[in-house]
Design a protein around this motif. Structure first.
Motif, PDB file in Angstrom:
ATOM      1  N   ASP A 183       0.813  -1.222   0.000  1.00 37.58           N
ATOM      2  CA  ASP A 183       0.000   0.000   0.000  1.00 37.58           C
ATOM      3  C   ASP A 183       0.848   1.275   0.000  1.00 37.58           C
ATOM      4  O   ASP A 183       0.348   2.345  -0.336  1.00 37.58           O
ATOM      5  N   TYR A 184       2.117   1.169   0.393  1.00 38.04           N
ATOM      6  CA  TYR A 184       2.982   2.339   0.494  1.00 38.04           C
ATOM      7  C   TYR A 184       3.761   2.625  -0.798  1.00 38.04           C
ATOM      8  O   TYR A 184       4.281   3.717  -0.971  1.00 38.04           O
ATOM      9  N   VAL A 185       3.833   1.640  -1.675  1.00 34.60           N
ATOM     10  CA  VAL A 185       4.582   1.805  -2.929  1.00 34.60           C
ATOM     11  C   VAL A 185       3.906   2.875  -3.778  1.00 34.60           C
ATOM     12  O   VAL A 185       2.695   2.875  -3.965  1.00 34.60           O
ATOM     13  N   GLY A 186       4.710   3.809  -4.258  1.00 35.67           N
ATOM     14  CA  GLY A 186       4.212   4.902  -5.092  1.00 35.67           C
ATOM     15  C   GLY A 186       3.935   6.183  -4.324  1.00 35.67           C
ATOM     16  O   GLY A 186       3.730   7.233  -4.934  1.00 35.67           O
ATOM     17  N   LEU A 187       3.946   6.110  -2.986  1.00 39.58           N
ATOM     18  CA  LEU A 187       3.738   7.316  -2.182  1.00 39.58           C
ATOM     19  C   LEU A 187       5.042   8.084  -2.008  1.00 39.58           C
ATOM     20  O   LEU A 187       6.126   7.506  -2.041  1.00 39.58           O
ATOM     21  N   GLU A 188       4.925   9.393  -1.813  1.00 44.07           N
ATOM     22  CA  GLU A 188       6.091  10.192  -1.446  1.00 44.07           C
ATOM     23  C   GLU A 188       6.617   9.636  -0.123  1.00 44.07           C
ATOM     24  O   GLU A 188       5.835   9.238   0.751  1.00 44.07           O
ATOM     25  N   ALA A 189       7.931   9.599   0.053  1.00 43.26           N
ATOM     26  CA  ALA A 189       8.547   8.978   1.226  1.00 43.26           C
ATOM     27  C   ALA A 189       8.047   9.578   2.537  1.00 43.26           C
ATOM     28  O   ALA A 189       7.734   8.839   3.481  1.00 43.26           O
ATOM     29  N   GLU A 190       7.955  10.891   2.616  1.00 40.38           N
ATOM     30  CA  GLU A 190       7.503  11.531   3.858  1.00 40.38           C
ATOM     31  C   GLU A 190       6.053  11.171   4.175  1.00 40.38           C
ATOM     32  O   GLU A 190       5.704  10.928   5.327  1.00 40.38           O
ATOM     33  N   GLU A 191       5.211  11.138   3.162  1.00 42.32           N
ATOM     34  CA  GLU A 191       3.813  10.776   3.348  1.00 42.32           C
ATOM     35  C   GLU A 191       3.698   9.311   3.782  1.00 42.32           C
ATOM     36  O   GLU A 191       2.914   8.971   4.670  1.00 42.32           O
ATOM     37  N   ALA A 192       4.481   8.434   3.171  1.00 45.62           N
ATOM     38  CA  ALA A 192       4.457   7.018   3.525  1.00 45.62           C
ATOM     39  C   ALA A 192       4.881   6.818   4.975  1.00 45.62           C
ATOM     40  O   ALA A 192       4.248   6.050   5.714  1.00 45.62           O
ATOM     41  N   GLU A 193       5.916   7.511   5.409  1.00 48.42           N
ATOM     42  CA  GLU A 193       6.365   7.375   6.795  1.00 48.42           C
ATOM     43  C   GLU A 193       5.307   7.899   7.768  1.00 48.42           C
ATOM     44  O   GLU A 193       5.016   7.255   8.783  1.00 48.42           O
ATOM     45  N   ARG A 194       4.702   9.031   7.460  1.00 53.51           N
ATOM     46  CA  ARG A 194       3.649   9.583   8.311  1.00 53.51           C
ATOM     47  C   ARG A 194       2.491   8.601   8.430  1.00 53.51           C
ATOM     48  O   ARG A 194       2.005   8.312   9.526  1.00 53.51           O
ATOM     49  N   LEU A 195       2.064   8.049   7.307  1.00 53.34           N
ATOM     50  CA  LEU A 195       0.958   7.108   7.283  1.00 53.34           C
ATOM     51  C   LEU A 195       1.296   5.836   8.067  1.00 53.34           C
ATOM     52  O   LEU A 195       0.479   5.329   8.842  1.00 53.34           O
ATOM     53  N   ALA A 196       2.507   5.337   7.892  1.00 53.25           N
ATOM     54  CA  ALA A 196       2.927   4.123   8.600  1.00 53.25           C
ATOM     55  C   ALA A 196       2.905   4.338  10.110  1.00 53.25           C
ATOM     56  O   ALA A 196       2.439   3.484  10.866  1.00 53.25           O
ATOM     57  N   ARG A 197       3.373   5.481  10.562  1.00 49.72           N
ATOM     58  CA  ARG A 197       3.375   5.773  12.005  1.00 49.72           C
ATOM     59  C   ARG A 197       1.942   5.936  12.523  1.00 49.72           C
ATOM     60  O   ARG A 197       1.621   5.466  13.612  1.00 49.72           O
ATOM     61  N   GLU A 198       1.077   6.547  11.732  1.00 52.22           N
ATOM     62  CA  GLU A 198      -0.334   6.668  12.118  1.00 52.22           C
ATOM     63  C   GLU A 198      -0.990   5.299  12.255  1.00 52.22           C
ATOM     64  O   GLU A 198      -1.857   5.107  13.102  1.00 52.22           O
ATOM     65  N   ARG A 199      -0.581   4.377  11.412  1.00 51.59           N
ATOM     66  CA  ARG A 199      -1.156   3.030  11.434  1.00 51.59           C
ATOM     67  C   ARG A 199      -0.527   2.143  12.505  1.00 51.59           C
ATOM     68  O   ARG A 199      -0.907   0.991  12.643  1.00 51.59           O
ATOM     69  N   GLY A 200       0.461   2.670  13.224  1.00 52.99           N
ATOM     70  CA  GLY A 200       0.994   1.939  14.363  1.00 52.99           C
ATOM     71  C   GLY A 200       2.346   1.287  14.207  1.00 52.99           C
ATOM     72  O   GLY A 200       2.783   0.549  15.086  1.00 52.99           O
ATOM     73  N   TRP A 201       3.054   1.541  13.104  1.00 55.87           N
ATOM     74  CA  TRP A 201       4.395   0.976  12.954  1.00 55.87           C
ATOM     75  C   TRP A 201       5.351   1.731  13.866  1.00 55.87           C
ATOM     76  O   TRP A 201       5.549   2.926  13.698  1.00 55.87           O
ATOM     77  N   PRO A 202       5.979   1.055  14.850  1.00 50.88           N
ATOM     78  CA  PRO A 202       6.888   1.748  15.757  1.00 50.88           C
ATOM     79  C   PRO A 202       8.217   2.117  15.110  1.00 50.88           C
ATOM     80  O   PRO A 202       8.851   3.091  15.495  1.00 50.88           O
TER      81      PRO A 202
END
Length: 71
Positions: free
Chosen positions: A17-36
């Motif tokens: 789901d993260y492939v193709g996203l801007e790196a900063e947006e992907a990291e923000r989204l991952a942290r929101e979803r609970g990735w420590p």
């Protein structure tokens, strides 16, 4: 003897789901979803291959996630 610790659970989303996203947006989204732990790497980076529960890896090419995987 102390019991073995129970590993933390990983978020139930797909790395693809993260492939193709801007790196900063992907990291923000991952942290929101609970990735420590979120790790952004350049293409071809030399990394250790041990699996770490709760870590999401991104290969970032020109500011965009080109590959993502758990561990």
């Amino acid at each position: 003897m102390a019991p073995n610790p129970t590993p933390a659970e990983e978020p139930q989303d797909s790395p693809e789901d993260y492939v193709g996203l801007e790196a900063e947006e992907a990291e923000r989204l991952a942290r929101e979803r609970g990735w420590p732990t979120v790790r952004a790497l350049p293409p071809g980076a030399i990394i250790t291959m041990e699996y770490r529960v709760g870590r999401l890896n991104f290969e970032v090419r020109e500011g965009v996630v080109s590959r993502a995987w758990k561990g």
